[in-house]
Design an enzyme around this catalytic site. Structure first.
Site, PDB file in Angstrom:
ATOM      1  N   VAL A   1       0.590  -1.099   0.328  1.00 34.95           N
ATOM      2  CA  VAL A   1      -0.098  -0.016   0.091  1.00 34.95           C
ATOM      3  C   VAL A   1       0.842   1.244   0.076  1.00 34.95           C
ATOM      4  CG1 VAL A   1      -0.144   0.074   2.313  1.00 34.95           C
ATOM      5  CG2 VAL A   1      -1.981   0.609   1.029  1.00 34.95           C
TER       6      VAL A   1
ATOM      7  N   CYS B   1       4.533   0.637   2.222  1.00 32.19           N
ATOM      8  CA  CYS B   1       4.974  -0.052   1.458  1.00 32.19           C
ATOM      9  C   CYS B   1       5.174  -1.002   2.082  1.00 32.19           C
ATOM     10  CB  CYS B   1       6.895   0.877   0.424  1.00 32.19           C
ATOM     11  SG  CYS B   1       6.352   1.682  -0.314  1.00 32.19           S
TER      12      CYS B   1
ATOM     13  N   GLY C   1       4.795   2.802 -11.969  1.00 33.34           N
ATOM     14  CA  GLY C   1       6.147   3.089 -12.134  1.00 33.34           C
ATOM     15  C   GLY C   1       6.126   4.346 -10.875  1.00 33.34           C
ATOM     16  N   LEU C   2       6.609   5.107 -10.912  1.00 32.07           N
ATOM     17  CA  LEU C   2       7.524   6.245  -9.779  1.00 32.07           C
ATOM     18  C   LEU C   2       6.633   7.255  -9.335  1.00 32.07           C
ATOM     19  CD1 LEU C   2      10.864   7.272  -8.268  1.00 32.07           C
ATOM     20  CD2 LEU C   2      10.822   7.969 -10.518  1.00 32.07           C
TER      21      LEU C   2
ATOM     22  N   TYR D   1       0.550   5.798  -0.386  1.00 34.78           N
ATOM     23  CA  TYR D   1      -0.280   6.926  -0.739  1.00 34.78           C
ATOM     24  C   TYR D   1      -0.007   7.657  -1.866  1.00 34.78           C
ATOM     25  CZ  TYR D   1      -2.103  11.957   0.192  1.00 34.78           C
ATOM     26  OH  TYR D   1      -2.576  13.472   0.176  1.00 34.78           O
TER      27      TYR D   1
ATOM     28  N   GLY E   1       6.816   0.949  -8.577  1.00 37.91           N
ATOM     29  CA  GLY E   1       6.219  -0.323  -8.535  1.00 37.91           C
ATOM     30  C   GLY E   1       5.444  -0.427  -9.243  1.00 37.91           C
TER      31      GLY E   1
END
Length: 230
Positions: free
Chosen positions: A62, A157, A139-140, A64, A128
Site C-alpha cells: 500500500v 510499502c 511507475g515511480l 499514498y 511499483g
C-alpha cells in the site's frame, strides 16, 4: 490516469513501432494497493477508508498519492531497451537518485533488498510497476511537497521501520541544522515542485536514453488530473 495508461499500453502492444511515452501527474489524495498487497498494512477498516482506496496491478504494498507528489508513469517497450524488469526497477531508482542530485544536491540511496530511494534513511521515492508483453505501466512516485499525514494511516510499502519524507522537509531540516540559531525558513513549495517537474522528466530521459517534446496538456475528467504525455 489508469485508463489512459491502459490505452497507451494496448496501443503499443498492438503496434510495437509506436513511440514510448510517459505520463506525469499529481493525484488527488488516494491510497493504492499492489496486486498482492495484504490488508494488514492498513491501519483502518478498509470498508470505511479515510481516503479513496483502489487495488491496482502494480507490484508492491500500500502507498499514498496526493498533491505535491509527482507520479511518473512510463509506457516503455522494454524490447527497445532491455527485457529485464529488475534492470528496469534499478533504472527508475536511478532516475530518482539523479533528479535529487541535479535539482537539490541531495544524495539519494538504495537499500539492499528493498525497492525505492531513501535520503538519510527516510524514503522519498516509491516504485511499483507492471508490464504487459514487455510494455511497462505504473511507475515511480517522488515526494516533493506533499502532506505526509496520510502515511500515518498505513504501513507505507509494507515497511514498518522506515520513515517517509519529502524533498521539502529534507531541505528545511538541512537549512536549520546548518544554522540552528536562525528562525526556520520555509522552502517555496510551488517553485520546488516546478523545478522537480522538469528535472524528473530530464532524469528519466537520461536514464533510458530518450528524447522528446511535450505534447499539449489535456484534462482527464475522471480523476481531475492534468497529465502530460511526453
Amino acid at each position: 490516469a489508469w485508463h489512459l495508461q491502459k490505452a497507451l499500453v494496448e496501443e503499443r502492444c498492438n503496434n510495437p513501432d509506436v513511440a514510448d511515452a510517459a505520463i506525469l501527474v499529481q493525484h488527488q489524495p488516494v491510497f493504492t494497493l499492489g496486486a498482492g498487497s495484504t490488508l494488514s498494512n492498513l491501519k483502518f477498516d478498509p470498508s470505511h477508508p479515510p481516503l479513496p482506496i483502489h487495488r491496482t496491478e502494480r507490484g508492491g504494498e500500500v502507498t499514498y498519492h496526493g498533491p505535491g507528489q509527482l507520479v511518473l508513469y512510463p509506457i516503455l517497450n522494454l524490447r527497445r531497451h532491455r527485457r529485464d524488469l529488475h534492470w528496469y526497477l534499478r533504472a527508475l531508482e536511478g532516475t530518482a537518485i539523479d533528479v535529487l542530485d541535479q535539482v537539490s544536491g541531495l544524495e539519494g540511496s538504495r537499500l539492499d533488498g528493498l525497492t525505492g530511494v531513501w535520503v538519510d534513511g527516510s524514503k522519498v521515492a516509491a516504485i511499483g510497476v507492471r508490464a504487459s508483453r514487455w510494455v511497462t505501466y505504473h511507475g515511480l512516485s517522488l515526494n516533493v511537497t506533499n502532506d505526509l499525514s496520510p502515511y500515518s494511516s498505513i504501513v507505507p510499502c509494507g515497511i514498518p521501520d522506515r520513515p517517509v519524507t519529502t524533498v521539502q522537509a529534507i531541505l528545511e531540516q538541512d537549512a536549520w541544522e546548518n544554522d540552528p540559531l536562525l528562525e526556520p525558513q520555509p522552502i517555496d513549495g510551488t517553485q520546488l515542485l516546478e523545478e522537480y517537474k522538469f528535472g524528473l522528466i530530464d532524469a528519466f530521459f537520461r536514464a533510458f536514453d530518450l528524447s522528446g517534446i511535450p505534447a499539449a496538456e489535456g484534462d482527464v475528467k475522471m480523476a481531475d488530473l492534468l497529465p502530460r504525455q511526453w
